[in-house]
Design an enzyme around this catalytic site. Sequence first.
Site: not given
Ligand code: PGA
Length: 238
Positions: A8, A10, A86, A88, A159, A165, A201
């Site tokens: 992903n 983003k 997601h 976000e 998640e 992140g 992460s």
């Molecule tokens: P990350 O993001 O690996 O940077 O923690 C995962 C995600 O948002 O799908």
Amino acid sequence: MQKLIVANWKSNPKRLSAAVRLARLSDKKGAVIAPPYVYIEAISRILRHAALGAQDVFFEDGGAHTGEIGVSQLKNLGVEYVIIGHSERRALGETDAVVNKKLMRALKSGMHAILCVGEQSSVRRLGVTAAKQFVRRQLNADLTHIPKLLLKRLIVAYEPVWAIGTGEADAPEKSVEIITTIKATLLKKGIRSPKVLYGGSVTSRNAEQFLSRAEIDGALVGGASLKPSEFRKILMHR
Ligand code: PGA
């Protein structure tokens, strides 16, 4: 069975040339690459081994919806997977009702939907049982009225929001516990062999701890998917 590793990206990278380079270096079997919409067409011409994904889709297909992208537009570019719900996007106000409509549309179109669920840190602080309750409620809301027949193309990504992140991945055994609950919920809905990924992460250092677990069917990778050497190391554990 081979595990699914979803990249992903983003809202990265900032230039098409960088996206093209990244796609070339990430093009491996068992990977799904989900670039920003604006790079999908260029990347669809590059990938030979990885599948193409999108990070979102609108719940109407075509029409007067300024700024939105529909399933036909994605499918016609070869997109096979779409991430929906997601955290976000939920943080920007996307509700379970909207997630539900998007899932319905994507699954009906024949795409694989990757539904993201996960609890905030305030919930996890109360314990794993509270987290299980939270994701169960989220799943039930997001999957309301979706016919059983369509659910065979559903993939869930667990998640925990606080792990995304932050460099602070969940403890694999706790994720396994919650993923087992997610699978039980999906089995109850009639999905015969539910697929659940872990995200939050994931790096080359911890990937094996997650991907070696039989209960975890793959990983959703954000930050580390922007670094080709990292991403390829993660792919080695699939
Ligand atoms: P990350 O993001 O690996 O940077 O923690 C995962 C995600 O948002 O799908």
